[in-house]
Design an enzyme around this catalytic site. Structure first.
Site, PDB file in Angstrom:
ATOM      1  N   THR A  16       0.876  -1.348  -0.045  1.00  0.00           N
ATOM      2  CA  THR A  16      -0.039  -0.247  -0.064  1.00  0.00           C
ATOM      3  C   THR A  16       0.727   1.117  -0.046  1.00  0.00           C
ATOM      4  O   THR A  16       0.344   2.413  -0.591  1.00  0.00           O
ATOM      5  CB  THR A  16      -0.965  -0.016   1.034  1.00  0.00           C
ATOM      6  OG1 THR A  16      -0.195  -0.158   2.530  1.00  0.00           O
ATOM      7  CG2 THR A  16      -1.864  -1.144   1.036  1.00  0.00           C
ATOM      8  N   CYS A  17       1.904   1.170   0.776  1.00  0.00           N
ATOM      9  CA  CYS A  17       2.892   2.289   0.464  1.00  0.00           C
ATOM     10  C   CYS A  17       3.255   2.665  -0.893  1.00  0.00           C
ATOM     11  O   CYS A  17       3.503   3.899  -1.172  1.00  0.00           O
ATOM     12  CB  CYS A  17       4.106   2.105   1.362  1.00  0.00           C
ATOM     13  SG  CYS A  17       4.933   0.482   0.799  1.00  0.00           S
ATOM     14  N   MET A  18       3.384   1.642  -1.652  1.00  0.00           N
ATOM     15  CA  MET A  18       3.476   2.210  -3.385  1.00  0.00           C
ATOM     16  C   MET A  18       2.305   1.861  -4.024  1.00  0.00           C
ATOM     17  O   MET A  18       2.744   2.125  -5.227  1.00  0.00           O
ATOM     18  CB  MET A  18       4.637   0.910  -3.670  1.00  0.00           C
ATOM     19  CG  MET A  18       5.920   1.087  -2.916  1.00  0.00           C
ATOM     20  SD  MET A  18       6.850   2.522  -3.061  1.00  0.00           S
ATOM     21  CE  MET A  18       7.278   2.373  -4.772  1.00  0.00           C
TER      22      MET A  18
END
Length: 588
Positions: free
Chosen positions: A555-557
């Site tokens: 989710t960070c990317m």
């Protein structure tokens, strides 16, 4: 007066300061233009504020009626803010404490300062001291590269469409993050301290926090609330599961987004059975649900310092979500949003809190004298639901009966008490925390309805814009939009229900609401990466046993890791299982 031929300081001379010999038609004309600018601005803002508070189902004009189509800045709206050119006075004004004192909170932040245009040089006059609202507006104006656009945004922001103001708001956030989240600078400072302290290394580029999932609110309150304005920096979260072990997943931004979303849901949930209610079982929820199914401050929660500290923390939490452009599900009532914008609520706003109560109290104005007398009302009001107490609406109000002659005054005093005074202490505490992250002048670019969109996205979009996501997506690992599996993927996503589409978006980005400016505004760009299954025979055996590998995400990317399934049905089954499992970072 704003754009084609704007009023400036050098154009203005006040008639009382001009000697008779200096009077001429040009000076008087400029004075009239100044008065026109001031009175026209106040009238136009009053009309717009009235329009914003009416039911959106029956406005007296369309939204585009307020816009100035010819307002074009020198550059793109995204580049309107000077990242490196913010003056020290502007930064000081952004960071100064602002607790909505009575002396400054009632003044309209969009009023233009007459004295500043008149150029009064009497430095000894007490009236020349700028108010908090004026300093905030000056700080905001000084960050924009186009001075004419700066005046529009600080005085009549509704002249620009909402999406343009969102672009400029994003520019303000980007400029501030360039200063507060500059880890290169923090690394350099740590190295310098290490040399000064004989080799002791202390890198403080990010704030760190370890949060237990079963004590989410308690740990967050204890570790993050003390940060204050330092919450603008990057925060790295380590989640601890119920067994006391660190959860898989390194926080590159995605863990924090998921954590913040869960924290806000728990903290603002009036029916929560854990978190704040477990931390203090005797304390009432901080927010309650109104008849309009939105959240309002719970006046039964109390005004003691411990309770106000919780409101201040929730203000910081919501401010952090806005600061990081993370949309959340929370929906607030319009009177509370008005208070976030430093606007005084009026009788008309009561309908947005309790429509039925508004109908009854407003009906007093149309009653006969005998009907009003029969109600036996006096100028006092019972506040609270659980801890009820009677409060006089005016000195000696308990002995002043409501009559036909004073009924209108009574109605407005009741509305003022319920909308502005009853929750004042809690709202001020919330604002102190919120403004640690978001300066007051920044949110004044928006109306209360627009501020809600900024917080939680546009509710008119029930699911997600699949076509918009498809246009913004990046393919990696061997995937290409022309491949059958990608065609299957988009067909499957379009057949999902709106709630399933939002679950998918949360699975991929950690937030269930799409960006206000579309998926092209996501950073980094959303991406689908191929996960290869080497042995197709093994895939067949896995398919029959139901053990084929599930889709995962970073989710960070904003990255979806999608195995190359052999069939559309299998893709749909595994994707639904993954997004509905709710396993977070423990799923592999």
């Amino acid at each position: 007066t704003y754009w084609s031929r704007p009023v400036t300081r050098r154009d203005v001379n006040v008639p009382s300061r001009i000697s008779p010999s200096e009077h001429n038609s040009e000076m008087l004309f400029n004075c009239h233009r100044l008065r026109f600018l001031l009175s026209g601005t106040k009238l136009w803002n009053s009309l717009h504020e009235r329009w914003c508070r009416l039911s959106r189902s029956s406005p007296f004009c369309e939204e585009k009626t307020w816009w100035f189509p010819k307002l074009v800045s020198k550059g793109r709206d995204d580049d309107a803010v000077m990242v490196g050119g913010i003056s020290s006075s502007a930064l000081a004004a952004h960071h100064q404490d602002d607790d909505m004192s009575d002396s400054g909170s009632d003044a309209s932040p969009m009023d233009i300062d007459t004295a500043s245009l008149e150029g009064n040089e009497d430095s000894n006059a007490a009236s020349q001291e700028p108010t908090a609202a004026e300093e905030e507006n000056d700080a905001l104006a000084s960050t924009f590269s186009d001075p004419k656009m700066a005046r529009v945004l600080t005085a009549i922001p509704q002249a620009l469409p909402f999406d343009r103001r969102v672009h400029m708001f994003s520019s303000l956030l980007y400029a501030d993050k360039a200063r507060t989240q500059d880890e290169t600078r923090a690394l350099h400072q740590a190295a310098m301290r290490a040399m000064d302290d004989d080799g002791e290394w202390n890198f403080s580029g990010r704030e760190q926090a370890e949060i237990r999932r079963d004590r989410l609110y308690e740990d967050s309150m204890n570790q993050l609330n003390r940060l204050g304005r330092r919450l603008r920096r990057r925060v790295q979260i380590t989640m601890i599961n119920k067994h006391g072990q660190q959860e898989a997943g390194i926080d590159g931004g995605g863990v924090f987004k998921e954590f913040l979303d869960d924290l806000i849901k728990e903290a603002f949930d009036p029916q929560a059975e854990e978190g704040i209610n477990n931390a203090a079982s005797s304390r009432s929820p901080l927010f309650t649900v109104t008849p309009t199914q939105t959240l309002a401050v719970n006046i039964d929660a109390g005004r003691d310092q411990e309770t106000l500290a919780h409101y201040e923390f929730l203000g910081r939490v919501l401010g952090k979500a806005v600061y990081e452009s993370i949309l959340v599900e929370t929906q607030f009532c319009l009177p509370f949003l008005n208070q976030l914008l430093c606007k005084q609520n009026t009788l008309d706003d009561l309908k947005n809190l309790d429509p039925e109560y508004y109908r009854h109290i407003n009906g007093l104005k149309n009653m006969s004298a005998a009907e009003i007398a029969g109600l036996g009302l006096t100028f006092e009001l019972t506040r609270g639901n659980q801890n009820q107490m009677t409060i006089e609406l005016m000195p000696g109000g308990s002995s002043v009966p409501v009559t036909k002659e004073n009924a209108i005054r009574y109605v407005h005093l009741v509305a003022h008490r319920k909308l502005n005074l009853d929750s004042a202490a809690q709202t001020h505490a919330f604002l102190r925390g919120f403004r640690d992250l978001i300066p007051a002048a920044w949110v004044r670019l928006f109306s209360s309805n627009e501020l809600q969109k900024l917080i939680s996205g546009d509710d008119t979009v029930k699911g997600i814009d699949v076509a918009g996501l498809r246009a913004a997506i990046v393919y990696a690992g061997g995937y290409h939009p022309s491949q059958p599996i990608m065609q299957w993927f988009w067909e499957v996503l379009e057949t999902f229900t709106p709630s399933q589409q939002r679950l998918f978006l949360k699975f991929m980005t950690s937030c269930s609401r799409q960006p206000l400016l579309g998926f092209s505004a996501l950073v980094p760009a959303p991406c689908i990466q191929q996960i290869r299954v080497q042995d197709q025979d093994e895939v067949g055996r896995s398919e029959s046993s139901g053990n084929a590998r599930l889709p995962t995400s970073s989710t960070c990317m904003n990255l979806l890791k999608l195995p190359n399934y052999p069939s559309k049905d299998m893709l749909r089954e595994k994707l639904l299982y993954a997004i509905e499992s709710g396993a977070g970072f423990e799923l592999s």
